[in-house]
Write an enzyme that holds these catalytic residues in place. Structure first.
Site, PDB file in Angstrom:
ATOM      1  N   ASP A 194       0.840  -1.195   0.000  1.00 36.18           N
ATOM      2  CA  ASP A 194       0.000   0.000   0.000  1.00 36.18           C
ATOM      3  C   ASP A 194       0.880   1.251   0.000  1.00 36.18           C
ATOM      4  OD1 ASP A 194      -2.838   1.022   0.406  1.00 36.18           O
ATOM      5  OD2 ASP A 194      -1.820   1.967   2.102  1.00 36.18           O
ATOM      6  N   GLU A 212       1.285  -0.632  -5.200  1.00 35.22           N
ATOM      7  CA  GLU A 212       0.030   0.105  -5.305  1.00 35.22           C
ATOM      8  C   GLU A 212       0.361   1.588  -5.208  1.00 35.22           C
ATOM      9  OE1 GLU A 212      -3.548   2.233  -3.673  1.00 35.22           O
ATOM     10  OE2 GLU A 212      -1.672   1.846  -2.619  1.00 35.22           O
ATOM     11  N   LYS A 243     -14.335  -0.310   3.314  1.00 35.70           N
ATOM     12  CA  LYS A 243     -13.196  -0.014   4.187  1.00 35.70           C
ATOM     13  C   LYS A 243     -13.654   0.374   5.586  1.00 35.70           C
ATOM     14  CE  LYS A 243     -11.284   3.203   1.682  1.00 35.70           C
ATOM     15  NZ  LYS A 243     -10.278   4.241   1.279  1.00 35.70           N
ATOM     16  N   TYR A 244     -14.885   0.894   5.702  1.00 38.52           N
ATOM     17  CA  TYR A 244     -15.347   1.446   6.973  1.00 38.52           C
ATOM     18  C   TYR A 244     -16.451   0.622   7.633  1.00 38.52           C
ATOM     19  CZ  TYR A 244     -12.986   5.354   4.751  1.00 38.52           C
ATOM     20  OH  TYR A 244     -12.056   6.145   4.103  1.00 38.52           O
TER      21      TYR A 244
END
Length: 689
Positions: free
Chosen positions: A423, A452, A564-565
């Protein structure tokens, strides 16, 4: 005089000392390709990339003074080997030479070039001219005999000969040298059967040329001053199909946190669609301090799971598994189970921490401090990430930081993970990546790293050069025919083809591109299919993309209600036209080697600005793809097939077999008609038969 001498020393081109000049060496080797980031008096800084079993083609300009012939060899060896192997180089045109070698082991290879004036070939050329002119070549035969004596002496000494053949050649060469001397002294006119005529015939023969190439006279050879590198990866570096899912959303029950066991139940479905890499975002404990809520809210409601990228809690950090997902043994079981389906599990390396990460208390020096002594949380203005501490790579304790990150990767490798998606690697030093990738691959040469990084072009390129096997790309934002063709040409026709392996993603869990925010089904089909056929490595953001999730955060390229949340409940049983196309295309990719490479790409002319056609050829596998990039309108036009590249005559009919529909068409000549309706199927995938 002293000042003049000093000036000469300051200019490398005039710093010439007779004691250091190889004065009898007449050959120069220049413009070697591939050579990445070569500079003045500096070799290529980075290795090129290759796949195990690949043939590496090398070219160079090789010149000498005068009119003598040259000979050249490509030298190569694995880093573990002491002895160079050789492969012949041949003259192409205008002093450009070419050779190749095949890489047969993982890891680093080295290659260079050696060349010399070929006195034997020059001698043979001279006698060709004199014999054609009717001259008697007695003196030349005596000179040739001396050359043959040298070849006989060297017979059996070459690295690419076998002893039995060499012994036979040596005996024949000794006989030939004697014949040359006898023929040179023979005073009769040259008639069939006499020693002179026999010697001349043999001197001009292909057999003599073969001996000369097998046992060359390497007098004063020149060697390219640098040894260049090839980093050899396993097959998955060149051809892979990625599927991303959040394991916490793998449950089939509302309100239930998914586990590795739930992921295992999905393996038959994912493998059945043709994916071979299962990529999981971070699976570590998630911090509670400043934990984000739904849709990136700074207020986390009770029970909300937090962001997996806020790594670290009391349970541990990057070398620990989130307890609600399972144990390390559960994760190892998932990896083993995935292998039974022909899949690998890829992990996500995010070098950042929640405020609760053990590093924050054990190594506070690894984080940047504000003037008040508190740790600076992550920001990407105007975005703020209060739940994340970025690691400070300029710390005075950088060596221990690097060693700790290496240790984490080796722990993952011990679990069985051999693919790592990194990431935001562009926010960490290039030197770190070059070091840690090299160090990890010393222990695990089959390890692969995906970068990424959606950032500046030269930064993305640098990351590829320092060791990343795969790279995210700008494909997500290249939409028109012109944009796609320009970008693919940049990736496959220039220097980047030697070190930058693109991995195409239509969307990611971070990016909901504008072109797909309408939810228009044909657009999803087009964007998926282009990724899967232009690049040999591609991936999708799993169920989100399959089900054509598209609603954005207003005015942003982000998903509303992002996974993601929050934990999402997906309909894992649902199929549609896109899931069918994905499964079919992945099967076609596995069955057709032409789709297992990226750089074998030729764009074809089409007389329509929205119809894009491209040819991919590997051996006798020849695929022609035509895509309507207009997702709203039927398009028709003529595509120019490069039949000369396919060995098809202008009047010769040939069959194109659409592997998507099963239809077959008989075409003839270069120009042929195509028509595509995006509401039916906006693409053809023809195999030329």
């Amino acid at each position: 005089m002293k000042k003049q001498a000093s000036a000469k020393k300051a200019t490398p081109s005039t710093d010439l000392s007779l004691a250091t000049i190889p004065g009898q060496q007449r050959v120069r080797i220049e413009c070697v390709s591939p050579e990445i980031d070569a500079g003045f008096d500096r070799p290529g800084r980075y290795p090129i990339k290759a796949i195990l079993g690949e043939t590496i083609a090398v070219e160079a300009d090789i010149i000498t003074d005068g009119h003598d012939y040259l000979a050249a060899r490509l030298l190569y060896k694995h880093a573990d080997e002491k002895t160079w192997q050789e492969s012949p180089m041949t003259l192409l045109v205008n002093d450009r030479w070419a050779g190749s070698f095949t890489v047969e082991k993982l890891g680093r290879y080295h290659y260079t070039i050696e060349a010399w004036v070929d006195h034997i070939a020059s001698w043979q050329h001279e006698i060709h001219l004199k014999v054609a002119d009717g001259q008697r070549i007695s003196s030349e035969l005596k000179a040739g005999a001396v050359l043959i004596d040298g070849m006989a002496h060297r017979a059996g000494g070459g690295p690419n000969t076998n002893a039995t053949a060499a012994a036979h050649d040596a005996a024949e060469l000794i006989r030939t040298a004697a014949l040359f001397r006898q023929g040179a002294d023979h005073m009769d006119d040259a008639t069939a059967g006499d020693p002179y005529a026999e010697a001349v015939a043999l001197a001009e023969s292909d057999q003599f040329l073969q001996w000369a190439q097998r046992y060359p006279e390497r007098q004063h050879p020149a060697r390219y001053q640098y040894e260049l590198g090839v980093e050899v990866d396993r097959a998955a570096a060149g051809f892979s199909t990625w599927y991303c899912l959040f394991p916490r959303s793998a449950s089939r029950e509302e309100g239930t946190h998914g586990t590795f066991g739930d992921v295992e139940k999905l393996l038959p479905r994912i493998a059945g669609m043709g994916f071979d890499v299962l990529y999981l975002p971070p699976i570590h404990p998630i911090g509670t301090a400043h934990r984000k809520g739904k849709n990136n809210s700074v207020t986390c409601q009770p029970g909300e799971p937090g962001v997996p990228y806020g790594i670290g809690a009391a349970d541990g950090g990057h070398d620990t598994i989130h307890a609600e997902l399972g144990t390390v043994d559960d994760f190892k079981h998932l990896i083993a189970e995935a292998k039974t389906y022909g899949m690998e599990v890829a992990m996500d390396l995010a070098i950042q921490c929640s405020p609760d990460h053990p590093w924050a208390t054990e190594h506070p020096e690894w984080f940047k401090k504000r003037p008040d002594g508190t740790i600076q949380y992550a920001e990407n203005p105007p975005k703020k990430y209060q739940d994340i501490y970025p690691v400070y790579f300029e710390t005075d304790d950088w060596q221990n930081l690097w060693l700790e990150l290496k240790r984490v990767l080796l722990v993952w490798a011990d679990w069985g993970v051999k693919i790592v998606r990194v990431d935001n690697p562009h926010t960490k030093p290039f030197g770190f990546w070059e070091w840690v990738i090299t160090e990890v691959k010393k222990h695990h040469p089959d390890m692969l790293f995906l970068s990424e990084a959606f950032t500046k072009p030269k930064v993305m390129q640098q990351l590829a050069k320092v060791g990343f096997a795969h790279s995210y790309t700008y494909y997500t934002w290249r939409n028109t025919k012109a944009e796609l063709q320009q970008y693919m040409t940049e990736l496959t026709a220039g220097e980047m083809k030697h070190y930058f392996r693109p991995n195409f993603w239509p969307t990611t869990h971070d990016i909901n591109p504008g072109i797909l925010q309408s939810g228009h089904e044909p657009q999803f089909l087009i964007r998926y299919f282009l990724a899967a056929t232009l690049s040999s490595n591609y991936g999708i953001y799993g169920p989100s993309f399959e089900l054509m999730e598209h609603v954005p955060v207003p005015n942003k390229e982000e998903f509303l209600n992002s996974e993601k949340y929050e934990i999402r409940l997906w309909d894992w049983e649902r199929t549609n036209k896109l899931t069918y196309l994905i499964s079919l295309t992945n099967r076609i990719r596995r069955e057709n080697p032409a789709l297992q490479q990226t750089n074998n790409l030729t764009f074809c002319t089409v007389n329509d600005d929205y119809l894009m056609a491209y040819l991919k050829v590997t051996g006798d596998n020849r695929l022609l793809t035509v895509v309507n990039t207009d997702a709203y309108n039927r398009r028709a036009g003529l595509v120019q097939v490069p039949i000369w590249q396919l060995g098809i005559g202008p009047d010769q009919p040939y069959t194109v077999h659409d592997l998507l529909t099963g239809n077959r068409y008989t075409w003839q000549g270069e120009w042929n008609f195509v028509e595509l309706d995006p509401y039916i199927l906006p693409m053809h995938l023809f195999r030329v038969e």
